[in-house]
Design a protein around this motif. Structure first.
Motif, mmCIF file in Angstrom:
data_model
loop_
_atom_site.group_PDB
_atom_site.id
_atom_site.type_symbol
_atom_site.label_atom_id
_atom_site.label_comp_id
_atom_site.label_asym_id
_atom_site.label_seq_id
_atom_site.Cartn_x
_atom_site.Cartn_y
_atom_site.Cartn_z
ATOM 1 N N ALA A 149 0.829 -1.210 0.000
ATOM 2 C CA ALA A 149 0.000 0.000 0.000
ATOM 3 C C ALA A 149 0.860 1.256 0.000
ATOM 4 N N ALA A 150 1.969 1.233 0.757
ATOM 5 C CA ALA A 150 2.852 2.395 0.813
ATOM 6 C C ALA A 150 3.504 2.661 -0.538
ATOM 7 N N VAL A 151 3.969 1.601 -1.194
ATOM 8 C CA VAL A 151 4.627 1.757 -2.490
ATOM 9 C C VAL A 151 3.629 2.251 -3.539
ATOM 10 N N ALA A 152 2.408 1.721 -3.521
ATOM 11 C CA ALA A 152 1.387 2.178 -4.464
ATOM 12 C C ALA A 152 1.030 3.647 -4.216
ATOM 13 N N HIS A 153 0.958 4.036 -2.943
ATOM 14 C CA HIS A 153 0.652 5.425 -2.602
ATOM 15 C C HIS A 153 1.776 6.345 -3.080
ATOM 16 N N ALA A 154 3.023 5.917 -2.889
ATOM 17 C CA ALA A 154 4.152 6.716 -3.364
ATOM 18 C C ALA A 154 4.110 6.875 -4.880
ATOM 19 N N ARG A 155 3.789 5.800 -5.590
ATOM 20 C CA ARG A 155 3.711 5.866 -7.044
ATOM 21 C C ARG A 155 2.671 6.883 -7.493
ATOM 22 N N ARG A 156 1.518 6.905 -6.819
ATOM 23 C CA ARG A 156 0.459 7.844 -7.210
ATOM 24 C C ARG A 156 0.878 9.291 -6.999
ATOM 25 N N HIS A 157 1.825 9.518 -6.091
ATOM 26 C CA HIS A 157 2.241 10.884 -5.782
ATOM 27 C C HIS A 157 3.638 11.207 -6.320
ATOM 28 N N ASP A 158 4.136 10.389 -7.238
ATOM 29 C CA ASP A 158 5.430 10.629 -7.896
ATOM 30 C C ASP A 158 6.585 10.691 -6.899
ATOM 31 N N THR A 159 6.470 9.936 -5.817
ATOM 32 C CA THR A 159 7.562 9.806 -4.857
ATOM 33 C C THR A 159 8.422 8.607 -5.259
ATOM 34 N N LEU A 160 9.722 8.817 -5.418
ATOM 35 C CA LEU A 160 10.648 7.741 -5.778
ATOM 36 C C LEU A 160 10.570 6.625 -4.742
ATOM 37 N N THR A 161 10.433 5.377 -5.200
ATOM 38 C CA THR A 161 10.343 4.246 -4.276
ATOM 39 C C THR A 161 11.573 3.359 -4.400
ATOM 40 N N VAL A 162 12.178 3.058 -3.252
ATOM 41 C CA VAL A 162 13.330 2.165 -3.188
ATOM 42 C C VAL A 162 12.981 1.047 -2.216
ATOM 43 N N LEU A 163 12.952 -0.183 -2.703
ATOM 44 C CA LEU A 163 12.549 -1.331 -1.894
ATOM 45 C C LEU A 163 13.714 -2.293 -1.705
ATOM 46 N N THR A 164 13.989 -2.644 -0.451
ATOM 47 C CA THR A 164 14.930 -3.712 -0.123
ATOM 48 C C THR A 164 14.108 -4.961 0.187
ATOM 49 N N PRO A 165 14.160 -6.010 -0.644
ATOM 50 C CA PRO A 165 13.304 -7.177 -0.438
ATOM 51 C C PRO A 165 13.888 -8.147 0.589
ATOM 52 N N ALA A 166 13.990 -7.678 1.833
ATOM 53 C CA ALA A 166 14.557 -8.485 2.916
ATOM 54 C C ALA A 166 13.676 -8.343 4.152
ATOM 55 N N PRO A 167 13.353 -9.485 4.795
ATOM 56 C CA PRO A 167 13.691 -10.866 4.432
ATOM 57 C C PRO A 167 13.060 -11.249 3.091
ATOM 58 N N ALA A 168 13.751 -12.105 2.359
ATOM 59 C CA ALA A 168 13.332 -12.435 1.005
ATOM 60 C C ALA A 168 12.077 -13.297 0.998
#
Length: 299
Positions: A149-168
């Motif tokens: 939800a946070a990443v989708a919200h950032a995308r809608r507001h043109d906020t750069l998203t950086v995700l560390t997929p850990a724990p994998a």
């Protein structure tokens, strides 16, 4: 500074790290003798927030701790680094913990107990902070629906998203499609794709919608991949004491460099330098370098 004025917002975990040093990691069913034990502030979210703040950004942290000594230590640590903690909630659950074993060559294994981190939600305060920020850093030590939800919200507001997929864990394509920069290590990239080859893994992740993928390779540096380019970024050869904070030093400094307008390749070079400084010191947060230290080795 208020949360809404932050350049980098970190939504993530805050843990008390219980770190045991031992000559080697035990095999299943085996007991080994440790050198010592230390209790230090950590959690991938808190680590990345401090890393970004020390690298020169205005940073706000969104998360949760318990009403206990560990929670108070984590809040004080973040604030001492200049991180805004307006969004760090105190909840009716113990502060999360990470149980870390570090061997004599600096390699670590980690078991995380979520505690208060499991209560974090994307409330109105968090949504406002993310929408106003230039960059959102997230990891996977929170509930996956909250991260998505946070990443989708950032995308809608043109906020750069950086995700560390850990724990994998396996990630859905709709989440990956909202990610600007995915930063797995080689193991995490393999879990996400089934490939042990970092270039093939990066290609698959790009094909699933990620805009850029940076696979960290430990002492071999990092691979940066976009649809139109693949570049290798070697790491300097340095003495290794503890690798616990290296990944978070990398991501925090990478985010700051991107916010400052550097290219992905230049940002990865900065991040690689920051990680190489981190591995020369013990602990997670204690090992994270300052901007002056990073600038000294990057010129």
């Amino acid at each position: 500074m208020t949360t809404r004025g932050a350049e980098v917002v970190v939504l993530g975990s805050a843990n008390l790290d219980v770190v045991v040093r031992t000559p080697r990691h035990p095999r299943p069913g085996e007991t080994v003798t440790g050198h010592d034990v230390a209790r230090v502030p950590g959690g991938k979210g808190a680590n990345q927030a401090v890393a970004a703040a020390r690298a020169g950004a205005m940073v706000a942290f969104l998360g949760a701790v318990g009403d206990d000594d560990a929670g108070r230590l984590l809040r004080a640590t973040l604030e001492d680094a200049g991180v805004d903690t307006t969004g760090l909630d105190v909840v009716d659950a113990p502060t999360g913990t990470a149980h870390i074993t570090v061997d004599d060559v600096g390699e670590n294994t980690i078991v995380v107990v979520a505690g208060a981190n499991a209560t974090v939600e994307l409330d109105d305060h968090a949504r406002g902070a993310i929408a106003a920020a230039r960059c959102l850093l997230v990891q996977l030590e929170l509930a996956l629906p909250v991260v998505a939800a946070a990443v989708a919200h950032a995308r809608r507001h043109d906020t750069l998203t950086v995700l560390t997929p850990a724990p994998a864990v396996s990630l859905p394509d709709d989440l990956l499609a909202d990610v600007d920069v995915l930063v797995p290590n080689q193991h995490e990239a393999s879990v996400l794709t089934g490939s042990d080859d970092p270039e093939r893994a990066a290609d698959e992740l790009l094909g699933r919608g990620v805009r850029a993928c940076v696979v960290t390779l430990g002492g071999d540096g990092a691979l940066a991949a976009r649809a139109d380019a693949r570049t290798r970024h070697p790491a300097p050869r340095v003495p290794v004491l503890d690798t616990t904070g290296a990944g978070d030093a990398f991501v925090g400094s990478l985010a700051v460099a991107l916010v400052e307008g550097r290219s992905l390749g230049d940002a990865v070079d900065v991040a690689t330098a920051a990680a190489s400084l981190s591995v020369q010191r013990a602990g997670a947060i204690p090992s994270l370098p300052t901007r002056a230290q990073i600038d000294e080795v990057t010129g």
